[in-house]
Design a protein around this motif. Structure first.
Motif, PDB file in Angstrom:
ATOM      1  N   UNK A 141       0.847  -1.182   0.000  1.00 19.09           N
ATOM      2  CA  UNK A 141       0.000   0.000   0.000  1.00 19.09           C
ATOM      3  C   UNK A 141       0.882   1.232   0.000  1.00 19.09           C
ATOM      4  N   UNK A 142       0.372   2.295  -0.565  1.00 13.63           N
ATOM      5  CA  UNK A 142       1.132   3.550  -0.577  1.00 13.63           C
ATOM      6  C   UNK A 142       1.391   3.995   0.859  1.00 13.63           C
ATOM      7  N   UNK A 143       2.541   4.603   1.047  1.00 16.08           N
ATOM      8  CA  UNK A 143       2.867   5.090   2.375  1.00 16.08           C
ATOM      9  C   UNK A 143       2.012   6.307   2.698  1.00 16.08           C
ATOM     10  N   UNK A 144       1.531   6.382   3.902  1.00 14.22           N
ATOM     11  CA  UNK A 144       0.876   7.571   4.406  1.00 14.22           C
ATOM     12  C   UNK A 144       1.303   7.709   5.862  1.00 14.22           C
ATOM     13  N   UNK A 145       0.816   8.712   6.530  1.00 14.80           N
ATOM     14  CA  UNK A 145       1.288   8.938   7.899  1.00 14.80           C
ATOM     15  C   UNK A 145       0.985   7.740   8.796  1.00 14.80           C
ATOM     16  N   UNK A 181       9.630 -11.283 -13.190  1.00 13.31           N
ATOM     17  CA  UNK A 181       8.880 -10.058 -13.419  1.00 13.31           C
ATOM     18  C   UNK A 181       9.329  -8.847 -12.632  1.00 13.31           C
ATOM     19  N   UNK A 182       8.949  -7.710 -13.175  1.00 10.35           N
ATOM     20  CA  UNK A 182       9.121  -6.402 -12.558  1.00 10.35           C
ATOM     21  C   UNK A 182       7.725  -5.826 -12.398  1.00 10.35           C
ATOM     22  N   UNK A 183       7.446  -5.264 -11.234  1.00 12.83           N
ATOM     23  CA  UNK A 183       6.103  -4.788 -10.919  1.00 12.83           C
ATOM     24  C   UNK A 183       6.129  -3.299 -10.609  1.00 12.83           C
ATOM     25  N   UNK A 184       5.176  -2.584 -11.170  1.00 13.81           N
ATOM     26  CA  UNK A 184       4.971  -1.170 -10.856  1.00 13.81           C
ATOM     27  C   UNK A 184       3.571  -1.041 -10.280  1.00 13.81           C
ATOM     28  N   UNK A 185       3.489  -0.630  -9.029  1.00 11.18           N
ATOM     29  CA  UNK A 185       2.201  -0.494  -8.337  1.00 11.18           C
ATOM     30  C   UNK A 185       1.365  -1.770  -8.432  1.00 11.18           C
ATOM     31  N   UNK A 234       6.658   7.444 -11.255  1.00 13.38           N
ATOM     32  CA  UNK A 234       6.432   8.747 -10.623  1.00 13.38           C
ATOM     33  C   UNK A 234       6.694   8.638  -9.117  1.00 13.38           C
ATOM     34  N   UNK A 235       6.950   9.777  -8.490  1.00  6.10           N
ATOM     35  CA  UNK A 235       7.061   9.750  -7.027  1.00  6.10           C
ATOM     36  C   UNK A 235       5.794   9.144  -6.428  1.00  6.10           C
ATOM     37  N   UNK A 236       5.964   8.411  -5.351  1.00  5.57           N
ATOM     38  CA  UNK A 236       4.899   7.711  -4.631  1.00  5.57           C
ATOM     39  C   UNK A 236       4.523   6.383  -5.262  1.00  5.57           C
ATOM     40  N   UNK A 237       5.190   5.992  -6.346  1.00  8.17           N
ATOM     41  CA  UNK A 237       4.959   4.663  -6.914  1.00  8.17           C
ATOM     42  C   UNK A 237       5.737   3.630  -6.108  1.00  8.17           C
ATOM     43  N   UNK A 238       5.322   2.380  -6.241  1.00  8.13           N
ATOM     44  CA  UNK A 238       6.068   1.272  -5.656  1.00  8.13           C
ATOM     45  C   UNK A 238       6.538   0.367  -6.786  1.00  8.13           C
ATOM     46  N   UNK A 239       7.743  -0.164  -6.624  1.00  5.82           N
ATOM     47  CA  UNK A 239       8.289  -1.105  -7.602  1.00  5.82           C
ATOM     48  C   UNK A 239       8.774  -2.341  -6.864  1.00  5.82           C
ATOM     49  N   UNK A 240       8.740  -3.450  -7.571  1.00  3.26           N
ATOM     50  CA  UNK A 240       9.237  -4.694  -6.997  1.00  3.26           C
ATOM     51  C   UNK A 240       9.873  -5.505  -8.112  1.00  3.26           C
ATOM     52  N   UNK A 241      10.942  -6.184  -7.751  1.00  2.00           N
ATOM     53  CA  UNK A 241      11.686  -7.002  -8.689  1.00  2.00           C
ATOM     54  C   UNK A 241      11.546  -8.456  -8.246  1.00  2.00           C
TER      55      UNK A 241
END
Length: 166
Positions: free
Chosen positions: A48-52, A116-120, A133-140
């Motif tokens: 999940x996207x980071x938030x406070x 695979x490579x994952x974006x969001x 973009x900033x706030x995206x998540x990536x995984x290898x």
């Protein structure tokens, strides 16, 4: 390029570096390793996207998370020792992916990796180039994910960590 721990950047903020000083010293976007995201069972939802709230839940080991700068040019990701972003995980290919950073724009390409490579959370097609973009998540592969920050966002992340006593 070797990774640097979050603590090293956090120390600079705690020493009183202003945002302008920090950005002058560390102008590049970064990948920050996310904790506890390995998934050997499958590639399911990334992170999940980071938030406070998520930051509050980060453990003190946040200080030990790896940070990789993404300077202008090509940044290679893989399991080999000469990769710019070295990810030591059995599901990461030797030459897994590549970032192209130009004039602040970040592009990610999967290099025909096995896992695979994952974006969001979306798996890229082999050789597919996507904008990051900033706030995206990536995984290898199935390795730990990374959160993408621009330099200003990374400074704000660090100041938030400092407020929570990390």
């Amino acid at each position: 390029m070797p990774s640097v721990k979050v603590q090293a950047y956090l120390d600079r903020v705690l020493a009183g570096a202003s945002e302008d000083e920090f950005l002058a010293e560390f102008p590049h976007p970064v990948l920050v390793e996310l904790e506890g995201q390995e998934d050997d069972a499958g590639a399911g939802a990334l992170t999940e996207r980071l938030d406070s709230q998520a930051i509050r839940l980060q453990s003190k080991s946040s200080r030990d998370a790896n940070v990789f700068a993404l300077p202008e040019g090509e940044v290679r990701v893989g399991r080999v020792s000469d990769a710019d972003v070295r990810v030591e995980h059995k599901s990461v290919s030797k030459a897994h992916a590549r970032f192209h950073v130009r004039a602040g724009a970040i592009e990610l390409v999967d290099l025909d990796s096995t896992n695979g490579t994952y974006l969001n959370g979306r798996r890229l097609a082999p050789r597919e180039a996507v904008r990051v973009r900033p706030d995206d998540t990536v995984r290898f592969g199935l390795a730990t994910g990374f959160y993408v920050f621009d330099a200003a966002g990374f400074y704000q992340y660090l100041t938030t960590l400092s407020r929570f006593g990390f």
